[in-house]
Design an enzyme around this catalytic site. Structure first.
Site, PDB file in Angstrom:
ATOM      1  CB  CYS A  86     -11.966 -42.791   2.560  1.00 55.58           C
ATOM      2  SG  CYS A  86     -10.377 -42.789   3.403  1.00 55.58           S
ATOM      3  CG  HIS A 135     -10.687 -46.234  -0.540  1.00 59.61           C
ATOM      4  ND1 HIS A 135     -10.706 -45.112  -1.345  1.00 59.61           N
ATOM      5  CD2 HIS A 135      -9.913 -45.907   0.532  1.00 59.61           C
ATOM      6  CE1 HIS A 135      -9.969 -44.160  -0.810  1.00 59.61           C
ATOM      7  NE2 HIS A 135      -9.472 -44.622   0.332  1.00 59.61           N
ATOM      8  CD  GLU A 139     -12.759 -46.285  -3.995  1.00 57.86           C
ATOM      9  OE1 GLU A 139     -11.561 -45.965  -3.954  1.00 57.86           O
ATOM     10  OE2 GLU A 139     -13.531 -46.210  -3.013  1.00 57.86           O
TER      11      GLU A 139
END
Length: 229
Positions: A108, A205, A207
């Site tokens: 991001c 994102h 993650e």
């Protein structure tokens, strides 16, 4: 590997307004799941070089909006106030990583900052990409170029989790877009030169979600190679 952290104030147990450096746990979990060992890199520019000289990779995390002055723009009405210390620390970390030739994975804001560091610009507000509920990540299927680092790890149509109101306008030098949303917004980019050290970024994102696990695995695998310095 070094993972960039944010700085803010929190209420901690009985203590109020405690200054902290912090990072959402999913970043660390994803690195460990992929076989890596994460170390938080706080936004303190004075300590960046010493840490980065020992790191075998750099993960640039998401977070607050980048200071528009870094890409020659005025701050728009929807852009949050700049966190100049974080901008400076992460640019310093990126400079060491690129000088040493160690892998860089960006999420991001991280992708945006890499692009800005190379002369790119940002669209400061993309209302159609903002989440319906602030603070909630939304799943989105993106299109990824097959013959790319991102394509090799994610496939051509992964489901990713998004929470961005800004995006890349003009991509920085030496980068090539390799992922897009349905409306053409750049969702991923990487080093234009395929022989260059691992350098890839995802606007979403990464993650979060299962589909991005192979990208973190590829990143950790690249970190095992000797640094070029």
């Amino acid at each position: 590997m070094a993972v960039t952290a944010d700085a803010t104030t929190v209420n901690w147990n009985i203590w109020g307004d405690v200054a902290v450096s912090l990072l959402p746990q999913p970043y660390l979990d994803k690195v460990v799941q992929a076989g890596g060992a994460p170390v938080l890199l706080p936004p303190l520019v004075e300590g960046v070089e010493a840490v980065m000289e020992r790191a075998d990779a750099l993960l640039m995390s998401g977070g607050a909006d980048i200071d528009p002055a870094l890409y020659g723009a005025e701050r728009g009405k929807f852009t949050f106030p700049p966190h100049q210390a974080r901008d400076a620390a992460e640019l310093a970390a990126l400079a060491v990583a690129e000088r040493r030739g160690i892998p860089v994975l960006a999420v991001c804001r991280g992708l945006q900052l890499i692009s800005v560091s190379r002369g790119g610009t940002l669209d400061q507000h993309l209302p159609e990409h903002s989440p319906a509920v602030p603070g909630r990540y939304e799943p989105r299927t993106i299109r990824v170029k097959p013959d790319s680092v991102l394509g090799g790890a994610l496939g051509t149509s992964p489901t990713v989790y998004c929470h961005h109101h800004q995006g890349i306008d003009r991509l920085g030098a030496g980068l090539v877009a390799t992922a897009w949303s349905d409306d053409g917004v750049i969702e991923g980019a990487e080093a234009e030169d395929p022989s260059a050290p691992f350098l890839a970024g995802l606007q979403a994102h990464g993650e979060l979600g299962a589909d991005t696990v192979p990208l973190f695995e590829a990143f950790v695998e690249a970190a095992k190679a000797p640094a070029r310095r």
